[in-house]
Structures are given as structure tokens and as C-alpha cells.
Design a protein around this motif. Sequence first.
Motif, PDB file in Angstrom:
ATOM      1  N   SER A 101       0.836  -1.198   0.000  1.00 52.23           N
ATOM      2  CA  SER A 101       0.000   0.000   0.000  1.00 52.23           C
ATOM      3  C   SER A 101       0.873   1.252   0.000  1.00 52.23           C
ATOM      4  N   PRO A 102       0.273   2.411  -0.198  1.00 51.82           N
ATOM      5  CA  PRO A 102       1.024   3.655   0.017  1.00 51.82           C
ATOM      6  C   PRO A 102       1.437   3.765   1.485  1.00 51.82           C
ATOM      7  N   THR A 103       2.342   4.675   1.764  1.00 48.22           N
ATOM      8  CA  THR A 103       2.742   4.939   3.144  1.00 48.22           C
ATOM      9  C   THR A 103       1.829   6.014   3.715  1.00 48.22           C
ATOM     10  N   TYR A 104       1.249   5.731   4.880  1.00 47.30           N
ATOM     11  CA  TYR A 104       0.328   6.659   5.527  1.00 47.30           C
ATOM     12  C   TYR A 104       1.047   7.355   6.687  1.00 47.30           C
ATOM     13  N   THR A 105       0.981   8.669   6.718  1.00 45.03           N
ATOM     14  CA  THR A 105       1.575   9.443   7.806  1.00 45.03           C
ATOM     15  C   THR A 105       0.482   9.811   8.802  1.00 45.03           C
ATOM     16  N   ALA A 106       0.747   9.591  10.087  1.00 42.28           N
ATOM     17  CA  ALA A 106      -0.282   9.832  11.090  1.00 42.28           C
ATOM     18  C   ALA A 106       0.357  10.189  12.424  1.00 42.28           C
ATOM     19  N   GLN A 107      -0.440  10.805  13.262  1.00 40.13           N
ATOM     20  CA  GLN A 107      -0.044  11.066  14.646  1.00 40.13           C
ATOM     21  C   GLN A 107      -0.669   9.970  15.497  1.00 40.13           C
ATOM     22  N   GLY A 108       0.166   9.038  15.952  1.00 43.60           N
ATOM     23  CA  GLY A 108      -0.370   7.917  16.719  1.00 43.60           C
ATOM     24  C   GLY A 108      -1.148   6.963  15.833  1.00 43.60           C
ATOM     25  N   GLY A 109      -2.277   6.475  16.355  1.00 44.98           N
ATOM     26  CA  GLY A 109      -3.076   5.504  15.617  1.00 44.98           C
ATOM     27  C   GLY A 109      -2.619   4.086  15.908  1.00 44.98           C
ATOM     28  N   TRP A 110      -2.945   3.188  15.005  1.00 43.77           N
ATOM     29  CA  TRP A 110      -2.562   1.784  15.157  1.00 43.77           C
ATOM     30  C   TRP A 110      -2.679   1.091  13.814  1.00 43.77           C
ATOM     31  N   ILE A 111      -2.017  -0.070  13.683  1.00 44.40           N
ATOM     32  CA  ILE A 111      -2.043  -0.826  12.433  1.00 44.40           C
ATOM     33  C   ILE A 111      -1.825  -2.299  12.739  1.00 44.40           C
ATOM     34  N   GLY A 112      -2.490  -3.174  11.993  1.00 46.02           N
ATOM     35  CA  GLY A 112      -2.340  -4.606  12.258  1.00 46.02           C
ATOM     36  C   GLY A 112      -3.015  -5.464  11.208  1.00 46.02           C
TER      37      GLY A 112
END
Length: 599
Positions: free
Chosen positions: A245-256
Motif C-alpha cells: 500500500s502507500p505509506t500513511y503518515t499519522a499522529q499515533g493511531g494503530w495498524i495490524g
Amino acid sequence: MRDDNTRNTIIFFVCAALLLLVYQVFVIDPQSRRQAEERARQAPAAATASAAGPAAPAVPQAVTRDAAVTASPRVPIATPYLKGSLSLRGARIDDLYLLMHRQTLAKDSPPVELFRPEGTQYAWFADTGWTGANVPGLPGPQTVWTLAEGSTLAPGQPVTLTYSNGQGLTFTRIIAVDDKYMFTVTDTVANTSGQPVTLAPYGSVQRQGVPPTAGRNGVVHEGGMGWLEKRRPLKYAKWQKDGSSPTYTAQGGWIGITDHYWLAAMIPAQNQQIQGQYRLTRAPGVNVLDANFVGQAQAIAPGRQITISTHVFAGAKNAPILRDYQDKLKAAHLDEAIDWGMLWFLTRPVYDFLSWLYGHVGNFGVAILILTVVVRLIFFPLANKQYEAMTKMKKVQPAMTELREKYKNDPQKQQQELLALYQKEKVNPLAGCLPIFLQIPVFFALFKVLQLAIDMRHAPFVGYIKDLSAPDPTTIFNLFGLIPWDPGTLPMIGSLFAYGTPPGFLHIGVLPILYGFTTWLTTSMNPPAPDPIQQRIFQLMPILFTFILAQFAIGLLVYYTWSNILTVAQQYVIMRRFKVDNPIDQIIRRLQGKPKEAG
């Protein structure tokens, strides 16, 4: 004619939806699964990894799970909800079972396996670490850490691991676990090299190959899942087809990565800016799916150290537990790991209410029955208007048929006479449509809830129904449960039940038949369509729906059948009040040997 056009429009949309559903279930889904498996078998050599993330994995030849576990030194994991071990090679959480959930209904069934070590078939694990350009000696998958403190990872008993790269960098990793599904990994890097270094923390949930059973549920999302500024889902099939996927820039969050009921997710410190990505690496014979994040690079001056903490969720998608972690960690929308769907504003409260009922009555099937009654009571006034309108239409049906036949060569006169009949009998052909459309969103919300509710998994109801999340276990091939065999093992027809063919095509059990009968009753109580072809379509719909829904969880059929029974009762009372003949009375008269026209 206005009522005919309305009926034709409804029939068109219903038939179109049915055709799309049938095509999806019997053609697209099996074809997609076969293509995904073929791509996994024929995957080319490994692709280049993203420069920002952790190194691309190198997948060794598959070994047994026991061999993979014993191949490296380990620290046991023991909590009320989890058991397994932590590998000192790579300092990974890669051996994990969920104690609150069993693989099958058997009393001696082992608990559900979540993680399994790298090198096994369908390996799945969580990995954290550091990445940096031109920094030699960083710990990696083959690095063996030293157990400096602790012997068993348990609630209130963290373990401390250390590693020195021999070039002035000392790494300390403290891993803690709570009494449910959350790990806390605290990494510290001390720089005694005399030279500044720049490192960035990363976290990764990696899956080496996707089991055939994953991604088969077309209603509940399975695959990559995260919240990086907004919801970021990625289905297994699309992930393997389209690549990284593209790279997502975020403040915090989560991924799994999530399956139907289970989730493994990385939750970085919520005050740091990260870059998240779903990465696909094609290795010989397997697709490696990697949901990872990389934090901000930090400079470590000589004689200084930095510390970063990452939380790792590994467990069941239980809504109250996820919401509790969401509040404690300030992890935005962690409960979005549960696929609430487009109608989330309905799905969430319905899910919570169903869970509340289950907590009070102790039987999920009974909770479904009570929920159905509550929903029917809420819509009772609307449904009553709908059924009254349909009953009035059925009552004037003979007169309408007579007018159509009398003025079949004069459509304008026919329309005038029909409108006059409607006014005389105070009938509105469209009065039954609006209540139907208002109930459709709730219908789909309930359908969604009964697909994603983890409480329904392995939940018994009554009699032969031992698992509400599985299809009806009875079928004509085992004489509806009287003969204890699995139709999938039978000669000649066994292949019809095998994976990759239309599931449930011949699996028509007791409850699907009851559902089909009650659906026929509800449609028979409605006014017949004026066109014979339309009448035939409506007559075939209960049969078609029976075959379609027979493959779904029996809990859904409990809801739909019970809802049909309540509908039939409500329609029967209204039809008796308006003195309109109905199929129940017709059946009773036939059983009594009375003429069909008898009153």
C-alpha cells in the motif's frame, strides 16, 4: 398503471440483488479464493522492501510448529487469557494461544492458535525493533537476546532482555503483559560508542502466507486493518493482488492484521508521528504480508539513551475489551477493528444491546429471540400499517382482476376504474412500501451484527444446535442429523462440499427448511402480483433464499425464522380481522378435508 409500475420496480431491484448475491457466492468468491491460492503457490522471488520500514523478511523452509518452537531459547507466557512463549531469538512474540476460545466444540479441543513462529506454515507474529541508515549491529530476526530479569512473562511479572552489539550500542527491552490481550514493549538504546547515531523505532505484525480459511467471510472484513488519521482497511485478496500500500503518515493511531474474530495490532506511542504501511513481499512459494509502522528518527548523542514504548494487542475482537484499551491508551478508534460496516450507527447499538441481553439471559440464542421481539415491537406500528395495506389489497384483488380483464383493451379506462376502486375501498397501493424501506437498514444492521458477534462463536442454543456461528449441521445426506456422518466424507458427493466449490449448495438442514416454509407463508399472505410471471418469481423466492441462507451461520437462521413466525402471526391476526382468506386457514381446511372455499 401506477401500482404495476411500482411492483415491477420492486421486483427488478429484488431480482437484481438476488442475482448479484448468487453470482458473488457461487462464482466470484470461489474464483477469487482459487486465484489467491494459485498466486500464493506461484509467487516469484522476494520483492524489494520499503526503504523506510524494517528489513524485508527471508522465509526459511517450512518446519513443524514444535520444531520451530524448540529451535530457539524461550520465555514462557502465562496469563488468564493467553499462553505461549516469547522467542529470545529476535525477541519476538511468536507463540500464542487464546485460552478463552477453543478451536472446535470438542471438550478436549485445544485453544485457538493466534501466533506461530517464523518458518512454520502460515507463520504469524509480532516484531518490534530499531531501524537506521548505516548503523551496523542493529538487532534483527536472528539476534539472540539475553534474559536479564524474570523467568515467566505474566501479569505483574515483566521480563527484561538485553543485547549489546559490541560497537557501543546497548539495547534493553522490557516486555510486560496484562491479564487480557495487551503487551507493552519498552525499548531503550544506550549509546557509548563515542559517535552520535540516529535510529527510528518500528513495529510489525507479519503473516507469512494466508490460510485458505482466512478471508472467506464476505460480510466481515479480514486482512489489514488500522487507524492512521482515518480507517485503513485492506482485504487479503486485494493486498495480495495489488501489492504494498502507500505509506500513511499519522499522529499515533494503530495498524495490524485481523481475521474474522482475531486481531494482532501495533499501537505506537500516541504522541509520536509515524508512517504506516501494508507491505507485500513475494518469497518463494509464499506471500508475506506485513503491517508495520516506523516512528520518527531520533539522534542519540554519545553517553545518552532514548526510550520508546509500543503496545501490542494480540487477542479476540471483544468490543468492551477493545473500547477499554482504546480509552486507557488513547488509541483512536481501536474498536474499529470490528467491522461495523456502513450502518455503524445502527450496528454498534444493536451489538451492544445483544451483548447486554446475552449477559443477562446466559444463552445467545435466547438473546437473539428477545432482540427480534424488541425490534418487531419498535417497528410494530409501521409493520401494522404495511400489513393492513397489503391485506386490503389482497381483499380487493378479485375485483382488480375483474376490472383488468374487463378493460384489458382500454388501459385508460382500466386505470380510471382501478383508481375509483381504490377510493371506494380506501386502499393505497403504495402504503405498504414505505414501512418496508424504513426497515431495510435495520435488517442489514442485524445481519451484520450476527456475522461479527464473537459471543455467537461456539455458542449453543437448544437441541442439536451446538454452535450458532456454524451452518445447520443437519442435512438430507445425514437424514437431518439422525446418522452421525459428515457429508464431506461421503463418496461421490464429498467433493461437492469441499473447499473451493459453492459452500452449502446441497446443505439444506432442518432450520433452513423451516425458514423456507415460514418465508413462503409470509409471501403467500401478500397480495399476488397481477402478472403470472411475477407470481412465479415470488413463488420461487422462498426456495432461492433457502438455498442461499442455508450456508450462513445458523444463528442468522434463528433470527430470520423467528422473525418470520412473528410476521406470520401479525399478518394472520390482521387478515382474520379483515375477513381475508389466508394460507394458514387453507392448510387447516385441507388437513380437515374441507373444501378450499369453506369459511
